[in-house]
Scaffold this motif. Structure first.
Motif, mmCIF file in Angstrom:
data_model
loop_
_atom_site.group_PDB
_atom_site.id
_atom_site.type_symbol
_atom_site.label_atom_id
_atom_site.label_comp_id
_atom_site.label_asym_id
_atom_site.label_seq_id
_atom_site.Cartn_x
_atom_site.Cartn_y
_atom_site.Cartn_z
ATOM 1 N N GLU A 29 43.390 -118.401 -13.360
ATOM 2 C CA GLU A 29 44.001 -118.199 -14.669
ATOM 3 C C GLU A 29 43.071 -117.416 -15.586
ATOM 4 N N LYS A 30 41.792 -117.758 -15.563
ATOM 5 C CA LYS A 30 40.816 -117.062 -16.416
ATOM 6 C C LYS A 30 40.733 -115.581 -16.040
ATOM 7 N N ILE A 31 40.712 -115.285 -14.758
ATOM 8 C CA ILE A 31 40.656 -113.893 -14.305
ATOM 9 C C ILE A 31 41.895 -113.130 -14.765
ATOM 10 N N ASN A 32 43.060 -113.733 -14.599
ATOM 11 C CA ASN A 32 44.303 -113.075 -15.020
ATOM 12 C C ASN A 32 44.314 -112.799 -16.518
ATOM 13 N N LEU A 33 43.892 -113.785 -17.307
ATOM 14 C CA LEU A 33 43.862 -113.600 -18.762
ATOM 15 C C LEU A 33 42.864 -112.513 -19.160
ATOM 16 N N LEU A 37 43.621 -108.952 -21.093
ATOM 17 C CA LEU A 37 42.982 -108.560 -22.352
ATOM 18 C C LEU A 37 42.089 -107.331 -22.204
ATOM 19 N N GLY A 38 41.853 -106.905 -20.964
ATOM 20 C CA GLY A 38 41.016 -105.735 -20.726
ATOM 21 C C GLY A 38 39.536 -106.023 -20.807
ATOM 22 N N ILE A 39 39.132 -107.286 -20.698
ATOM 23 C CA ILE A 39 37.712 -107.628 -20.779
ATOM 24 C C ILE A 39 37.128 -107.903 -19.394
ATOM 25 N N MET A 40 37.926 -107.650 -18.368
ATOM 26 C CA MET A 40 37.464 -107.771 -16.991
ATOM 27 C C MET A 40 38.198 -106.712 -16.187
ATOM 28 N N GLY A 41 37.499 -106.112 -15.285
ATOM 29 C CA GLY A 41 38.130 -105.080 -14.466
ATOM 30 C C GLY A 41 37.859 -103.713 -15.040
ATOM 31 N N ASN A 42 38.865 -103.109 -15.651
ATOM 32 C CA ASN A 42 38.706 -101.736 -16.155
ATOM 33 C C ASN A 42 37.904 -101.668 -17.456
ATOM 34 N N LEU A 43 37.629 -102.783 -18.078
ATOM 35 C CA LEU A 43 36.787 -102.895 -19.280
ATOM 36 C C LEU A 43 37.245 -102.001 -20.439
ATOM 37 N N GLU A 44 38.523 -102.036 -20.697
ATOM 38 C CA GLU A 44 39.077 -101.377 -21.875
ATOM 39 C C GLU A 44 39.772 -102.455 -22.696
ATOM 40 N N PRO A 45 38.987 -103.218 -23.471
ATOM 41 C CA PRO A 45 39.561 -104.341 -24.226
ATOM 42 C C PRO A 45 40.644 -103.898 -25.195
ATOM 43 N N ILE A 46 41.678 -104.737 -25.293
ATOM 44 C CA ILE A 46 42.709 -104.453 -26.288
ATOM 45 C C ILE A 46 42.120 -104.748 -27.672
ATOM 46 N N GLU A 54 45.409 -115.827 -25.737
ATOM 47 C CA GLU A 54 44.834 -115.707 -24.400
ATOM 48 C C GLU A 54 43.314 -115.902 -24.432
ATOM 49 N N TYR A 55 42.675 -115.325 -25.437
ATOM 50 C CA TYR A 55 41.216 -115.448 -25.549
ATOM 51 C C TYR A 55 40.830 -116.894 -25.865
ATOM 52 N N ARG A 56 41.609 -117.549 -26.708
ATOM 53 C CA ARG A 56 41.343 -118.967 -26.989
ATOM 54 C C ARG A 56 41.505 -119.802 -25.718
ATOM 55 N N ARG A 57 42.498 -119.439 -24.902
ATOM 56 C CA ARG A 57 42.716 -120.162 -23.648
ATOM 57 C C ARG A 57 41.522 -119.962 -22.702
ATOM 58 N N ILE A 58 40.949 -118.783 -22.682
ATOM 59 C CA ILE A 58 39.762 -118.530 -21.853
ATOM 60 C C ILE A 58 38.642 -119.477 -22.254
ATOM 61 N N HIS A 59 38.463 -119.692 -23.557
ATOM 62 C CA HIS A 59 37.419 -120.616 -24.013
ATOM 63 C C HIS A 59 37.725 -122.054 -23.599
ATOM 64 N N GLU A 60 38.987 -122.444 -23.641
ATOM 65 C CA GLU A 60 39.363 -123.786 -23.177
ATOM 66 C C GLU A 60 39.075 -123.937 -21.682
ATOM 67 N N ILE A 61 39.398 -122.899 -20.934
ATOM 68 C CA ILE A 61 39.139 -122.918 -19.489
ATOM 69 C C ILE A 61 37.639 -123.032 -19.240
ATOM 70 N N ASP A 62 36.833 -122.277 -19.981
ATOM 71 C CA ASP A 62 35.370 -122.338 -19.821
ATOM 72 C C ASP A 62 34.846 -123.758 -20.038
ATOM 73 N N LYS A 63 35.362 -124.421 -21.055
ATOM 74 C CA LYS A 63 34.926 -125.795 -21.333
ATOM 75 C C LYS A 63 35.271 -126.716 -20.175
ATOM 76 N N ARG A 64 36.499 -126.581 -19.650
ATOM 77 C CA ARG A 64 36.921 -127.435 -18.538
ATOM 78 C C ARG A 64 36.133 -127.116 -17.271
ATOM 79 N N LEU A 65 35.886 -125.846 -17.017
ATOM 80 C CA LEU A 65 35.087 -125.466 -15.857
ATOM 81 C C LEU A 65 33.703 -126.083 -15.924
#
Length: 70
Positions: A29-33, A37-46, A54-65
């Protein structure tokens, strides 16, 4: 009979896929998000990605991980 036994042994094994663990699901899920958002892979952030849900969800995922791996 021996030939019959050999034929039974050469059958393809049953592929039973085990369900993904919570860790694997969160990482996927974190990779997909991040890609969305363009912050992984092609590195062209929106623009303004840091303010998105989505970015807030990434932080929630980081905490759970962190909880899962510590």
């Amino acid at each position: 009979m021996a030939e019959e036994a050999v034929q039974q042994q050469t059958q393809a094994p049953v592929n039973i896929e085990k369900p993904l663990s919570e860790l694997e699901k969160l990482i996927a899920e974190k990779i997909n998000l991040a890609k969305k958002l363009g912050i992984m892979g092609n590195l062209e952030p929106i623009q303004g990605y840091g303010e998105t849900e989505e970015y807030r969800r990434i932080h929630e995922i980081d905490k759970r991980l962190w909880e899962l791996v510590k």
